[in-house]
Motif scaffolding. Structure first.
Motif, PDB file in Angstrom:
ATOM      1  N   GLU A  25     -13.331   4.017 -55.914  1.00 43.08           N
ATOM      2  CA  GLU A  25     -12.280   2.999 -56.017  1.00 43.08           C
ATOM      3  C   GLU A  25     -12.821   1.581 -55.978  1.00 43.08           C
ATOM      4  OE1 GLU A  25      -9.164   3.707 -53.194  1.00 43.08           O
ATOM      5  OE2 GLU A  25      -8.556   5.565 -54.175  1.00 43.08           O
ATOM      6  N   THR A  26     -13.846   1.341 -55.180  1.00 45.63           N
ATOM      7  CA  THR A  26     -14.368  -0.021 -55.039  1.00 45.63           C
ATOM      8  C   THR A  26     -15.534  -0.304 -55.980  1.00 45.63           C
ATOM      9  OG1 THR A  26     -15.914   0.624 -53.295  1.00 45.63           O
ATOM     10  CG2 THR A  26     -13.719  -0.129 -52.604  1.00 45.63           C
ATOM     11  N   LYS A  27     -16.091   0.746 -56.564  1.00 43.46           N
ATOM     12  CA  LYS A  27     -17.269   0.624 -57.420  1.00 43.46           C
ATOM     13  C   LYS A  27     -18.429  -0.041 -56.688  1.00 43.46           C
ATOM     14  CE  LYS A  27     -14.767   0.754 -61.775  1.00 43.46           C
ATOM     15  NZ  LYS A  27     -13.855   1.709 -61.293  1.00 43.46           N
ATOM     16  N   LYS A  28     -18.517   0.224 -55.386  1.00 39.90           N
ATOM     17  CA  LYS A  28     -19.605  -0.258 -54.538  1.00 39.90           C
ATOM     18  C   LYS A  28     -20.160   0.921 -53.759  1.00 39.90           C
ATOM     19  CE  LYS A  28     -17.502  -4.704 -53.337  1.00 39.90           C
ATOM     20  NZ  LYS A  28     -17.079  -5.514 -52.187  1.00 39.90           N
ATOM     21  N   SER A  29     -21.403   0.794 -53.345  1.00 43.64           N
ATOM     22  CA  SER A  29     -22.006   1.812 -52.494  1.00 43.64           C
ATOM     23  C   SER A  29     -21.492   1.630 -51.067  1.00 43.64           C
ATOM     24  CB  SER A  29     -23.524   1.690 -52.512  1.00 43.64           C
ATOM     25  OG  SER A  29     -24.094   2.610 -51.617  1.00 43.64           O
ATOM     26  N   ALA A  30     -21.252   2.723 -50.393  1.00 38.78           N
ATOM     27  CA  ALA A  30     -20.804   2.656 -49.011  1.00 38.78           C
ATOM     28  C   ALA A  30     -21.967   2.383 -48.063  1.00 38.78           C
ATOM     29  CB  ALA A  30     -20.116   3.959 -48.620  1.00 38.78           C
ATOM     30  N   LEU A  31     -23.186   2.553 -48.529  1.00 38.33           N
ATOM     31  CA  LEU A  31     -24.364   2.361 -47.696  1.00 38.33           C
ATOM     32  C   LEU A  31     -25.066   1.065 -48.054  1.00 38.33           C
ATOM     33  CD1 LEU A  31     -25.841   5.948 -47.911  1.00 38.33           C
ATOM     34  CD2 LEU A  31     -24.308   5.028 -46.207  1.00 38.33           C
ATOM     35  N   SER A  32     -25.451   0.325 -47.030  1.00 39.52           N
ATOM     36  CA  SER A  32     -26.225  -0.890 -47.250  1.00 39.52           C
ATOM     37  C   SER A  32     -27.006  -1.204 -45.978  1.00 39.52           C
ATOM     38  CB  SER A  32     -25.314  -2.072 -47.596  1.00 39.52           C
ATOM     39  OG  SER A  32     -24.633  -2.520 -46.454  1.00 39.52           O
ATOM     40  N   LYS A  33     -27.907  -2.146 -46.091  1.00 39.33           N
ATOM     41  CA  LYS A  33     -28.669  -2.549 -44.905  1.00 39.33           C
ATOM     42  C   LYS A  33     -27.777  -3.297 -43.919  1.00 39.33           C
ATOM     43  CE  LYS A  33     -33.176  -2.677 -47.012  1.00 39.33           C
ATOM     44  NZ  LYS A  33     -34.402  -3.428 -47.261  1.00 39.33           N
ATOM     45  N   LEU A  34     -26.692  -3.863 -44.392  1.00 39.71           N
ATOM     46  CA  LEU A  34     -25.806  -4.631 -43.526  1.00 39.71           C
ATOM     47  C   LEU A  34     -24.961  -3.752 -42.614  1.00 39.71           C
ATOM     48  CD1 LEU A  34     -24.536  -7.304 -46.068  1.00 39.71           C
ATOM     49  CD2 LEU A  34     -26.287  -7.571 -44.313  1.00 39.71           C
ATOM     50  N   ASN A  35     -24.666  -2.520 -43.040  1.00 36.28           N
ATOM     51  CA  ASN A  35     -23.808  -1.672 -42.215  1.00 36.28           C
ATOM     52  C   ASN A  35     -24.543  -0.485 -41.604  1.00 36.28           C
ATOM     53  OD1 ASN A  35     -24.098   0.113 -44.330  1.00 36.28           O
ATOM     54  ND2 ASN A  35     -21.973   0.077 -44.956  1.00 36.28           N
ATOM     55  N   SER A  36     -25.869  -0.522 -41.626  1.00 34.98           N
ATOM     56  CA  SER A  36     -26.631   0.566 -41.027  1.00 34.98           C
ATOM     57  C   SER A  36     -26.715   0.369 -39.519  1.00 34.98           C
ATOM     58  CB  SER A  36     -28.031   0.644 -41.624  1.00 34.98           C
ATOM     59  OG  SER A  36     -28.759  -0.511 -41.295  1.00 34.98           O
ATOM     60  N   LEU A  37     -26.842   1.473 -38.800  1.00 36.09           N
ATOM     61  CA  LEU A  37     -26.938   1.397 -37.349  1.00 36.09           C
ATOM     62  C   LEU A  37     -28.378   1.102 -36.951  1.00 36.09           C
ATOM     63  CD1 LEU A  37     -24.778   4.471 -36.325  1.00 36.09           C
ATOM     64  CD2 LEU A  37     -24.124   2.079 -36.322  1.00 36.09           C
ATOM     65  N   ASN A  38     -28.538   0.348 -35.884  1.00 31.69           N
ATOM     66  CA  ASN A  38     -29.855   0.022 -35.364  1.00 31.69           C
ATOM     67  C   ASN A  38     -30.026   0.771 -34.042  1.00 31.69           C
ATOM     68  OD1 ASN A  38     -32.305  -1.066 -34.768  1.00 31.69           O
ATOM     69  ND2 ASN A  38     -31.531  -3.078 -34.220  1.00 31.69           N
ATOM     70  N   TYR A  39     -30.717   1.900 -34.098  1.00 35.11           N
ATOM     71  CA  TYR A  39     -30.920   2.685 -32.890  1.00 35.11           C
ATOM     72  C   TYR A  39     -32.087   2.131 -32.103  1.00 35.11           C
ATOM     73  CZ  TYR A  39     -27.845   6.220 -34.831  1.00 35.11           C
ATOM     74  OH  TYR A  39     -26.776   6.879 -35.332  1.00 35.11           O
ATOM     75  N   GLN A  40     -31.894   2.012 -30.810  1.00 34.61           N
ATOM     76  CA  GLN A  40     -32.975   1.597 -29.932  1.00 34.61           C
ATOM     77  C   GLN A  40     -33.169   2.700 -28.902  1.00 34.61           C
ATOM     78  OE1 GLN A  40     -31.879  -2.152 -28.281  1.00 34.61           O
ATOM     79  NE2 GLN A  40     -32.209  -3.266 -30.179  1.00 34.61           N
ATOM     80  N   TYR A  41     -34.374   3.224 -28.840  1.00 32.27           N
ATOM     81  CA  TYR A  41     -34.661   4.297 -27.908  1.00 32.27           C
ATOM     82  C   TYR A  41     -35.190   3.704 -26.612  1.00 32.27           C
ATOM     83  CZ  TYR A  41     -34.038   7.283 -31.913  1.00 32.27           C
ATOM     84  OH  TYR A  41     -33.498   7.920 -32.994  1.00 32.27           O
TER      85      TYR A  41
END
Length: 51
Positions: A25-41
């Motif tokens: 519907e949006t003609k955009k990818s749902a994945l990007s560097k802006l919405n990725s999670l930053n895991y800290q162990y």
């Protein structure tokens, strides 16, 4: 355990359909560097024996 696997696979299928529909519907990818999670162990300290 088998019931949990069935539910997990079904939930993953629902998430995939939602992602595919959003991208269509949006003609955009749902994945990007802006919405990725930053895991800290965090190093866990060993449990001390209680006396």
């Amino acid at each position: 355990m088998k019931e949990n696997m069935k539910v997990a696979k079904r939930g993953g299928g629902v998430a995939k359909c939602a992602r595919d529909l959003y991208e269509k519907e949006t003609k955009k990818s749902a994945l990007s560097k802006l919405n990725s999670l930053n895991y800290q162990y965090v190093d866990e300290k060993p449990l001390e024996d209680k006396k």
